[in-house]
Scaffold this motif. Structure first.
Motif, PDB file in Angstrom:
ATOM      1  N   PHE A  38       0.641  -1.441   0.003  1.00 52.34           N
ATOM      2  CA  PHE A  38       0.000   0.290   0.302  1.00 52.34           C
ATOM      3  C   PHE A  38       0.945   1.533   0.035  1.00 52.34           C
ATOM      4  CE2 PHE A  38      -3.744  -1.757   2.215  1.00 52.34           C
ATOM      5  CZ  PHE A  38      -4.470  -2.448   1.504  1.00 52.34           C
ATOM      6  N   GLY A  39       2.132   1.152  -0.576  1.00 55.33           N
ATOM      7  CA  GLY A  39       3.023   2.170  -0.512  1.00 55.33           C
ATOM      8  C   GLY A  39       3.161   3.868  -1.310  1.00 55.33           C
ATOM      9  N   ALA A  40       2.065   3.562  -2.011  1.00 55.58           N
ATOM     10  CA  ALA A  40       2.191   4.471  -3.715  1.00 55.58           C
ATOM     11  C   ALA A  40       2.104   6.734  -2.734  1.00 55.58           C
ATOM     12  CB  ALA A  40       0.887   4.059  -4.235  1.00 55.58           C
ATOM     13  N   ARG A  41       1.361   5.617  -1.841  1.00 52.82           N
ATOM     14  CA  ARG A  41       0.941   7.187  -1.667  1.00 52.82           C
ATOM     15  C   ARG A  41       2.953   8.038  -0.929  1.00 52.82           C
ATOM     16  NH1 ARG A  41      -3.911   6.810   2.822  1.00 52.82           N
ATOM     17  NH2 ARG A  41      -4.137   5.467   0.466  1.00 52.82           N
ATOM     18  N   HIS A  42       3.800   7.012  -0.526  1.00 47.44           N
ATOM     19  CA  HIS A  42       4.662   7.445  -0.237  1.00 47.44           C
ATOM     20  C   HIS A  42       5.401   8.015  -0.742  1.00 47.44           C
ATOM     21  CE1 HIS A  42       2.096   6.499   3.852  1.00 47.44           C
ATOM     22  NE2 HIS A  42       2.509   5.332   3.587  1.00 47.44           N
ATOM     23  N   ALA A  97       6.174   9.263  -9.877  1.00 49.89           N
ATOM     24  CA  ALA A  97       6.933   8.568 -11.309  1.00 49.89           C
ATOM     25  C   ALA A  97       7.244   7.689 -10.931  1.00 49.89           C
ATOM     26  CB  ALA A  97       7.393   9.057 -11.340  1.00 49.89           C
ATOM     27  N   VAL A  98       7.711   7.217  -9.688  1.00 50.02           N
ATOM     28  CA  VAL A  98       8.455   5.541  -9.144  1.00 50.02           C
ATOM     29  C   VAL A  98       7.320   5.067  -8.159  1.00 50.02           C
ATOM     30  CG1 VAL A  98      10.571   6.615  -9.461  1.00 50.02           C
ATOM     31  CG2 VAL A  98       9.294   7.064  -7.071  1.00 50.02           C
ATOM     32  N   ALA A  99       5.905   5.509  -7.595  1.00 47.45           N
ATOM     33  CA  ALA A  99       4.490   4.243  -7.650  1.00 47.45           C
ATOM     34  C   ALA A  99       5.009   3.073  -8.239  1.00 47.45           C
ATOM     35  CB  ALA A  99       3.469   5.347  -7.245  1.00 47.45           C
ATOM     36  N   SER A 100       4.644   2.742  -9.091  1.00 48.87           N
ATOM     37  CA  SER A 100       4.829   1.919  -9.974  1.00 48.87           C
ATOM     38  C   SER A 100       6.195   1.555 -10.052  1.00 48.87           C
ATOM     39  CB  SER A 100       3.926   2.053 -11.494  1.00 48.87           C
ATOM     40  OG  SER A 100       5.466   3.080 -12.180  1.00 48.87           O
ATOM     41  N   VAL A 101       7.045   1.779  -9.864  1.00 50.33           N
ATOM     42  CA  VAL A 101       8.344   1.115  -9.415  1.00 50.33           C
ATOM     43  C   VAL A 101       8.818   0.483  -8.277  1.00 50.33           C
ATOM     44  CG1 VAL A 101      10.432   1.378 -10.277  1.00 50.33           C
ATOM     45  CG2 VAL A 101       9.213   2.637 -11.548  1.00 50.33           C
ATOM     46  N   CYS A 153      -1.610  -0.025  -6.414  1.00 50.78           N
ATOM     47  CA  CYS A 153      -1.440   1.168  -7.259  1.00 50.78           C
ATOM     48  C   CYS A 153      -1.938   0.636  -8.657  1.00 50.78           C
ATOM     49  CB  CYS A 153       0.220   1.242  -8.105  1.00 50.78           C
ATOM     50  SG  CYS A 153       0.782   2.865  -8.810  1.00 50.78           S
ATOM     51  N   ILE A 154      -2.406   1.163  -9.312  1.00 52.67           N
ATOM     52  CA  ILE A 154      -3.296   0.163 -10.507  1.00 52.67           C
ATOM     53  C   ILE A 154      -2.372   0.600 -11.853  1.00 52.67           C
ATOM     54  CG2 ILE A 154      -4.708   0.954 -12.823  1.00 52.67           C
ATOM     55  CD1 ILE A 154      -6.270   2.682 -10.465  1.00 52.67           C
ATOM     56  N   LEU A 155      -1.279   1.158 -11.101  1.00 55.21           N
ATOM     57  CA  LEU A 155       0.405   1.057 -12.878  1.00 55.21           C
ATOM     58  C   LEU A 155       0.988  -0.195 -13.130  1.00 55.21           C
ATOM     59  CD1 LEU A 155       1.274   1.516 -14.980  1.00 55.21           C
ATOM     60  CD2 LEU A 155       2.323   3.398 -14.709  1.00 55.21           C
ATOM     61  N   ALA A 156       1.406  -0.356 -11.189  1.00 51.15           N
ATOM     62  CA  ALA A 156       2.223  -1.530 -10.491  1.00 51.15           C
ATOM     63  C   ALA A 156       1.561  -2.972 -11.258  1.00 51.15           C
ATOM     64  CB  ALA A 156       2.140  -1.273  -9.724  1.00 51.15           C
ATOM     65  N   ALA A 157      -0.160  -2.987 -10.800  1.00 46.48           N
ATOM     66  CA  ALA A 157      -0.624  -4.207 -10.946  1.00 46.48           C
ATOM     67  C   ALA A 157      -0.403  -4.550 -12.436  1.00 46.48           C
ATOM     68  CB  ALA A 157      -2.069  -3.974 -10.109  1.00 46.48           C
ATOM     69  N   PRO A 181      -5.376  -4.220  -9.632  1.00 46.01           N
ATOM     70  CA  PRO A 181      -4.646  -3.702  -8.633  1.00 46.01           C
ATOM     71  C   PRO A 181      -6.036  -4.393  -7.703  1.00 46.01           C
ATOM     72  CG  PRO A 181      -6.237  -2.849 -10.112  1.00 46.01           C
ATOM     73  CD  PRO A 181      -5.290  -4.022 -10.843  1.00 46.01           C
ATOM     74  N   THR A 182      -5.242  -4.251  -6.100  1.00 49.08           N
ATOM     75  CA  THR A 182      -6.313  -4.875  -4.828  1.00 49.08           C
ATOM     76  C   THR A 182      -6.333  -3.894  -3.816  1.00 49.08           C
ATOM     77  OG1 THR A 182      -4.717  -7.130  -4.776  1.00 49.08           O
ATOM     78  CG2 THR A 182      -5.984  -6.210  -2.747  1.00 49.08           C
ATOM     79  N   GLY A 183      -7.353  -3.239  -3.110  1.00 47.54           N
ATOM     80  CA  GLY A 183      -7.777  -2.576  -1.909  1.00 47.54           C
ATOM     81  C   GLY A 183      -8.879  -2.595  -1.975  1.00 47.54           C
ATOM     82  N   THR A 184      -9.160  -1.203  -0.825  1.00 42.61           N
ATOM     83  CA  THR A 184     -10.502  -1.557  -0.117  1.00 42.61           C
ATOM     84  C   THR A 184     -11.513  -0.511  -0.323  1.00 42.61           C
ATOM     85  OG1 THR A 184      -9.567  -1.591   2.092  1.00 42.61           O
ATOM     86  CG2 THR A 184     -10.598  -3.604   1.615  1.00 42.61           C
ATOM     87  N   VAL A 185     -11.552   0.429   0.544  1.00 43.53           N
ATOM     88  CA  VAL A 185     -12.742   1.438   0.468  1.00 43.53           C
ATOM     89  C   VAL A 185     -11.474   2.029   1.738  1.00 43.53           C
ATOM     90  CG1 VAL A 185     -13.966   3.228   0.673  1.00 43.53           C
ATOM     91  CG2 VAL A 185     -14.252   0.247  -0.441  1.00 43.53           C
ATOM     92  N   PRO A 186     -11.499   3.649   1.358  1.00 40.40           N
ATOM     93  CA  PRO A 186     -10.263   4.865   2.228  1.00 40.40           C
ATOM     94  C   PRO A 186     -11.519   5.209   3.439  1.00 40.40           C
ATOM     95  CG  PRO A 186     -11.045   6.090   0.858  1.00 40.40           C
ATOM     96  CD  PRO A 186     -11.236   4.259   0.240  1.00 40.40           C
ATOM     97  N   HIS A 187     -11.155   5.460   4.164  1.00 40.23           N
ATOM     98  CA  HIS A 187     -11.944   6.635   5.539  1.00 40.23           C
ATOM     99  C   HIS A 187     -12.724   7.870   4.711  1.00 40.23           C
ATOM    100  CE1 HIS A 187      -8.605   4.401   8.359  1.00 40.23           C
ATOM    101  NE2 HIS A 187     -10.211   4.379   9.098  1.00 40.23           N
TER     102      HIS A 187
END
Length: 344
Positions: free
Chosen positions: A146-150, A154-158, A173-177, A184-190
């Motif tokens: 779940f690290g793309a936001r950090h 430009a490098v989130a998918s890498v 991350c959609i592009l990474a997947a 891409p895998t995920g639920t729903v945010p707060h």
């Protein structure tokens, strides 16, 4: 965009004033725009001396052990070059100072690309290594990156691709997947729950809107006690509920082993033993082990992977015209590694 070969090429390189982002475009990486200027100077000097065509063997080694990732990008970077390439396969482990990449050919084919090549490997191996530590902690349980936001987009998918190479079960991350031929895998945010004002409203809508192959995993720590909210959601969705996600913030102590145990016990007591417990929020390998022992079934890991230090990579020229060479302090000649595979 032509490849940089001399200082005049650098001088002629202009930046579009309307450029939206500062990250390098693919063509800029491929032409050498992200290299260190001293390689351009080196190439121009060697051309002047008639030495740029010299055949060299260069080797790359790491400063600490880890997991190899980024090789596919390196091969793409050099795919049109007159070079022979050996390397460790992605996902393979390595030790400090072990040869992880060997390149042979005319120096002018390689010079401009040493900087991006080392950067690709350094970052990707750092992320993959952190992911491998999480995989070892999680055992055979699912853990998602779940690290793309950090990191910079430009490098989130890498980063998330490297995490999967290192052992993550999937990427948010959609592009990474997509690069990995995964969903891409995920639920729903707060945010969704806060806007709706009630967990059950979102739970019901999630079940109504999401396709059947999207697991019904519901976040349960937005408004009420996590155990109370878990049981409310379970009573609503019953057999359709695949899992609940605990993401209790650090301001409230984070997700604790006792909380996981309590949620698991109450779910079992109420007949919802099929509901899995997904945990996220500031996880480290140590926390994963403890929470796994308490009964957590799956994990979402962000900053531990995304903030992993790059693994310093060094490239040395080890042969010139097949003769062993080395700078002071290094051993002349190639350092053999039987794990290397010929890629080009």
């Amino acid at each position: 965009m032509r490849e940089f070969k001399k200082l005049e090429d650098v001088k002629d390189f202009k930046i579009d004033k309307e450029r939206r982002f500062f990250s390098a475009q693919h063509e800029e990486i491929a032409c050498g725009a992200t290299t260190d200027i001293y390689f351009i100077k080196t190439l121009e000097i060697l051309e002047h001396l008639g030495l740029a065509e010299k055949k060299v063997t260069a080797e790359v080694f790491p400063r600490r052990g880890g997991v190899l990732a980024g090789l596919d990008e390196v091969l793409n970077l050099l795919k049109d070059k007159d070079l022979e390439i050996w390397g460790l396969p992605e996902g393979e482990t390595f030790e400090s100072k072990e040869t992880v990449l060997r390149i042979r050919g005319p120096y002018k084919e390689l010079a401009v690309f040493e900087t991006p090549l080392l950067g690709i490997l350094a970052s990707s191996c750092g992320w993959a290594t952190a992911a491998r530590e999480c995989r070892e902690a999680a055992g055979d349980k699912i853990f998602i990156c779940f690290g793309a936001r950090h990191v910079h987009p430009a490098v989130a998918s890498v980063m998330e691709r490297a995490a999967v190479i290192g052992g993550a079960s999937g990427a948010s991350c959609i592009l990474a997947a997509k690069l990995l031929n995964l969903n891409p895998t995920g639920t729903v945010p707060h945010a969704a729950f806060l806007i709706a004002g009630d967990t059950l409203t979102i739970s019901r809508a999630y079940d109504e809107v999401m396709p059947p192959d999207s697991p019904r995993i519901i976040l349960v720590d937005t408004f009420k006690d996590e155990v109370e909210e878990t049981l409310r959601v379970a009573d609503l969705l019953k057999d359709k509920l695949d899992g609940i996600r605990l993401d209790t913030p650090s301001e409230r102590g984070g997700v604790t082993p006792d909380l996981v145990k309590e949620v698991r016990a109450l779910l079992n007591l109420k007949g919802y033993g099929h509901v899995k417990i997904f945990v996220s929020g500031g996880l480290t390998p140590e926390k994963i082990r403890v929470l796994s022992e308490a009964g957590a079934d799956a994990f979402g890991v962000g900053s531990y992977i995304s903030s992993a230090s790059p693994i310093d990579m060094t490239m040395d020229v080890k042969e010139v015209d097949d003769k062993p060479v080395a700078k002071r302090g290094r051993l002349p000649g190639i350092i053999e590694n039987h794990k290397l595979k010929r890629f080009k």
